[in-house]
Design a protein around this motif. Sequence first.
Motif, PDB file in Angstrom:
ATOM      1  N   UNK A 127      33.957  78.421  38.220  1.00 23.13           N
ATOM      2  CA  UNK A 127      34.922  78.664  37.144  1.00 23.13           C
ATOM      3  C   UNK A 127      34.176  78.861  35.835  1.00 23.13           C
ATOM      4  N   UNK A 128      34.471  79.976  35.179  1.00 22.53           N
ATOM      5  CA  UNK A 128      33.778  80.347  33.955  1.00 22.53           C
ATOM      6  C   UNK A 128      34.121  79.376  32.831  1.00 22.53           C
ATOM      7  N   UNK A 129      33.266  79.287  31.797  1.00 20.88           N
ATOM      8  CA  UNK A 129      33.466  78.300  30.737  1.00 20.88           C
ATOM      9  C   UNK A 129      34.813  78.394  30.033  1.00 20.88           C
ATOM     10  N   UNK A 130      35.353  79.585  29.874  1.00 19.96           N
ATOM     11  CA  UNK A 130      36.669  79.723  29.253  1.00 19.96           C
ATOM     12  C   UNK A 130      37.741  79.046  30.099  1.00 19.96           C
ATOM     13  N   UNK A 131      37.639  79.174  31.423  1.00 18.69           N
ATOM     14  CA  UNK A 131      38.589  78.521  32.318  1.00 18.69           C
ATOM     15  C   UNK A 131      38.443  77.009  32.257  1.00 18.69           C
ATOM     16  N   UNK A 132      37.193  76.544  32.189  1.00 20.10           N
ATOM     17  CA  UNK A 132      36.957  75.102  32.109  1.00 20.10           C
ATOM     18  C   UNK A 132      37.583  74.510  30.847  1.00 20.10           C
ATOM     19  N   UNK A 133      37.514  75.236  29.735  1.00 19.28           N
ATOM     20  CA  UNK A 133      38.151  74.746  28.503  1.00 19.28           C
ATOM     21  C   UNK A 133      39.672  74.753  28.643  1.00 19.28           C
ATOM     22  N   UNK A 134      40.193  75.750  29.342  1.00 20.05           N
ATOM     23  CA  UNK A 134      41.645  75.852  29.512  1.00 20.05           C
ATOM     24  C   UNK A 134      42.193  74.716  30.364  1.00 20.05           C
TER      25      UNK A 134
END
Length: 440
Positions: free
Chosen positions: A52-59
């Motif tokens: 999971x890409x970093x943007x997804x992890x923040x979401x």
Amino acid sequence: MSPEGTNNIHVAIIGGGITGIIFALGLQKRGVGFTLYERTPGFTELGAGIGFSPNAERAFKIINPEIDRVYKKLTAPTHIEEHFQWVDGYKTNEVAARLLIGVDSFLGGRRSDFVDGWSELISKDHVKFNKELAFLIIKDDGKVSLQFKDGSVDEADVVIGCDGIHSRVRQLILGETNPASYASYTNKYCFRALVPMEKARAALGAERTTGGDKSLNRFMYNGPNAHSITYPVAQGQFLNILLVISDPNPWKTEDGKHTASGSKGEALRAYEGWHPQVRAIADMMPDELQKWAIFDMYENPAPYYYRDSVAIAGDAAHAAGPHLGSGAGFGIEDGLVLATVLEAVNAKLDGQSGKTKVELCRDALAAYNNMRYDRTQWLVGATREAVALFHWQDENVGSDFGKFLPEITKRFHKIWNHDVDKMVKKTLGEFERLVRALPN
């Protein structure tokens, strides 16, 4: 959940994959009523690896902190600064380019483990299995009637299709004869496998498998018309292997499926003449393999993601290839936007907005469409461009890693650096703008 008999909205989610599950957990956290309909007897996913890409992890943290808790439990953060590493897999086997990801970013695991862990968080009385959607009918009162293949009927105020690349909801929104209702072959297919780490380490050595204290060892081996990806998953128990191969031929199967029988021999032939290390990766695959055709929505994109009170999200809306590792991540962003704006509908149902429930639901889906369309359509095209770079098919770059790195970096950074907090604020602002507008 919203109490029975109130005026609050009820959402139908079609499809229990990663996008559908994450969206459901976003609604659950926000007290928005929903039912998730899954066509199979239970939540199931293939055991292939996923990151999971970093943007997804923040979401994850914004959608529902429990999602992030389970994610961290399954991925076991290492506190290691991580890089993507690209190798000349054809000539030298040397690392030719590196890109910093961050500390404990782009953590991976088995799809099935994530689906199992996250689905356990969903209240069981809001899930119905063995429900394959047949038709949707917009009723006179604006509600949506859902008709299933088993003859049963339900209704909802809003329907969100999270039903993947073969989306039935997309067909019903755009029309069954519309080319945009169907994905097309990218002239790429892949083989994938999870190899026990002991076997992988014996074949490739520790440096390219388990790694040390400075890297989790995410490698991509690039070359003419193919590439190979390896990285550890399941807390280092397995090495995830993905072989992606260019194919000039049309994809044809008797049953119309995106899978076909393949073999290790076919994989080895695709890497004939490559460095022995890459051939050793292919040689670890099982003798009998499933060949996965890579389809996307590039050639016939959906012109919009909603109609009336029905919308599509994730692969149902903007299926892209796996080459930038962000298809699931963009579905998660979709889920965050949808959960945000549908919670805002409930907040407006006090009669002060001057609009009906039906009008507010349609404004919400219009806001979602306006927020997500450009970014998600960009991903589909950028993913095609990325695989051309990996396969040395870009005429301006070829096998020159000096030119390759800035090209691939700008694409990854546009994905990873997305401000999800700002996205939430802009979503609410767009919804308010539409609510203030006169009804159509």
